[in-house]
Motif scaffolding. Structure first.
Motif: not given
Length: 604
Positions: A220-222, A226-229, A264-267, A270-272
């Protein structure tokens, strides 16, 4: 994707294979991962293999990688640090966009294009690639260096300039007009959207994540991250700003949150992946046929843009207080065109402001310029920035007196000197770093300046009279040179040497040193011993374990000295002890249980 006949899974497989092959090669050559992705994209693009015929669709999707990158950067910049950069953002950044656009538009005018085309070309090429520049900065760990800060400030201003640039294109378009109210409405809407993201981020995001952390789960945190970004990015896109700007603002608002590291760990995954896909897709958009047909115009525009932008940015950075190295690196780093050029030139073509051919040529210039930047940073920047001469000083060795010589007064040599001094000896200390020598003298240490690999210096400090020479230098090659010189010229003097690792220790033993010690072995073994005690092992058993590891390490080193590093390692594989198997007679081999804090509390 429409018009593509390659199955999606084969397309993904081709992307992964190309990245795995080309990215490591580019990084091994010192050119960075970005160039590897771009080259892989050219190979897979419509001009060569043609794995897909519509790379533009991939670019649109993969831009989310840029969005996530800016969110992560925002997490590292709290509002106070961002406010401290306001002079560079609104001063340096604004001047860069305006002056570079004015300078670059002279090239289209000189080759006969009309002024509308020249203005559009100048505005688009004045912008740089946020994705490329930030990735290069991140690879080099330069975000906190002066040129990283200057580059980032300019890129922020360029993102803010997107709305005004699109308004300029609309105003210049033939048959269309915008009155003052429309322009004012667009600007106010953009500012309101920025303000809305800031307010929501400041007052709502931290409480929201606090609730989710308490009642939700990791997934849910992940999902919330993603929702916020994506929501902040969509809000900015809706008013004509870049999606990356919205994600960056959301990151800044969460920079002081307790959940920053978890976000940071959640995103990061996806970023990479998406950022790599973005650069790969940009490479796929390079049309080799178009370049071949119009190469004089494209090469001329490319060279003009790189030279004009680099020189203008160099001058502006110097004007804003940057030194030569900072200005040079910033200028070269921002010398390429940016991904927003694709949007600007497509919009200009759609409104009839420039022809389809000119739009294609400008997009080709932007794309190729992204390929040139890693080469400029890797090969040109070091040649334009002269190395600072190492500080030197004159030295008089007349008062050098002692029967022990220490060469190298870094962190290792300083501790060695303390041992000699505590033992009643007064060693001669030699170091080739003028600043370190000066600093040591400020604190009362008599350290002589000189290069230990020079025979005349060794003779001047009386190496031939010494009973022992301690070589405490690094790196390994430098130590080897000093040891070799001493063994050749002063064979009767005992030589103790600092070893970098096991391989270096074996090399030193091969030169005939009287003693060598790996620089981390004692601290690492003692660290492990103390950790075992903390985990509940009896101190006496921990000490026995320490001695056992030291004994086996010494035996292994002797064996490798005779058999060679690789062969010795293969034959000595059984040296690695099983945990807690040979600690003491009667030991059953099980690790002792950790103390139970609950039982301790009950006993108390």
């Amino acid at each position: 994707m429409n018009g593509d006949h390659t199955p999606a899974y084969l397309t993904a497989l081709a992307f992964l294979a190309a990245a795995v092959v080309f990215v490591p090669i580019a990084k091994r050559l010192g050119l960075g991962a970005v160039l590897g992705y771009l080259i892989a994209g050219v190979l897979l693009g419509p001009s060569l293999i043609g794995i897909t015929r519509e790379p533009e669709e991939i670019v649109e999707f993969a831009e989310l990688g840029v969005v996530f990158l800016l969110f992560l950067i925002g997490l590292e910049l709290n509002p106070h640090r961002l406010w401290a950069m306001r002079r560079d953002i609104f001063g340096l950044g604004l001047l860069q966009v305006v002056l570079c656009a004015g300078l670059i538009m002279t090239y289209p005018l000189l080759i006969g294009e009309n002024w509308h085309t020249a203005v559009v070309a100048g505005l688009g090429l004045a912008l740089s690639s946020t994705a490329l520049v930030m990735q290069l900065i991140e690879e080099r760990g330069s975000m906190r260096l002066p040129y990283g800060q200057k580059s980032f400030a300019i890129l922020l201003m360029q993102d803010l300039a997107i709305v005004p640039l699109l308004l300029i294109v609309a105003l210049l378009a033939p048959g269309e007009s915008m009155d003052g109210d429309d322009v004012a409405f667009s600007i106010v809407t953009a500012l309101a959207a920025v303000g809305g993201v800031v307010v929501i981020g400041h007052y709502l995001l931290s409480p929201m994540f606090r609730v989710l952390a308490r009642f939700g789960g990791t997934e849910i945190m992940t999902a919330a991250t993603l929702l916020v970004v994506l929501a902040s990015a969509t809000a900015m896109m809706a008013v004509g700003l870049s999606m990356a700007m919205g994600a960056f603002l959301a990151g800044v608002m969460l920079a002081e949150s307790n959940y920053r590291h978890e976000l940071e760990a959640d995103i990061e995954p996806f970023r990479g992946l998406l950022l790599g896909l973005f650069f790969l897709a940009v490479g796929m958009t390079i049309d080799l046929g178009l370049i071949w047909d119009h190469w004089p115009t494209i090469v001329g525009g490319l060279i003009t843009m790189i030279i004009f932008k680099s020189l203008m940015i160099y001058g502006l950075v110097r004007l804003f207080g940057g030194d030569h190295a900072t200005a040079t690196k910033t200028g070269l780093l921002l010398s390429q065109g940016g991904e927003f050029g694709f949007v600007l030139y497509t919009a200009a073509e759609r409104r009839g402001l420039i022809s389809a051919d000119n739009a294609s040529l400008l997009i080709a210039v932007v794309t190729i310029s992204m390929v040139t930047t890693p080469f400029l940073i890797r090969f040109l920047a070091p040649r334009l920035i002269p190395k600072k001469p190492a500080p030197t000083m004159t030295e008089n060795y007349d008062d050098a007196d002692g029967d022990i010589l220490i060469i190298g007064f870094g962190r290792f040599g300083q501790l060695v000197s303390q041992m000699f001094l505590a033992g009643g000896y007064r060693p001669i200390i030699l170091d080739n770093d003028a600043e370190r020598v000066t600093e040591a003298r400020r604190f009362g240490s008599r350290v002589y300046y000189g290069e230990g690999a020079r025979l005349d210096v060794l003779r001047s400090v009386g190496a031939h009279r010494c009973r022992l020479i301690a070589v405490c230098t690094s790196p390994a090659d430098h130590t080897n040179a000093i040891v070799g010189l001493i063994k050749e010229q002063f064979p009767g003097v005992k030589v103790f040497a600092r070893a970098f690792d096991r391989r270096h220790a074996l090399t030193l033993l091969g030169t005939g040193v009287d003693y060598q010690r790996r620089e981390t072995i004692d601290s690492a073994i003692r660290f492990g011993r103390d950790a075992l005690v903390e985990l509940g092992l009896e101190p006496s058993l921990a000490s026995e374990t320490e001695e056992l590891v030291r004994k086996r390490d010494s035996e292994r080193l002797d064996f490798q000295r005779l058999e060679g590093l690789v062969e010795g390692h293969r034959k000595w594989a059984q040296v690695t002890p099983e945990p807690f198997t040979n600690l003491a007679p009667g030991d059953d081999g099980d690790a002792p249980a950790l103390p139970d804090p609950n039982k301790k509390e009950a006993a108390e």
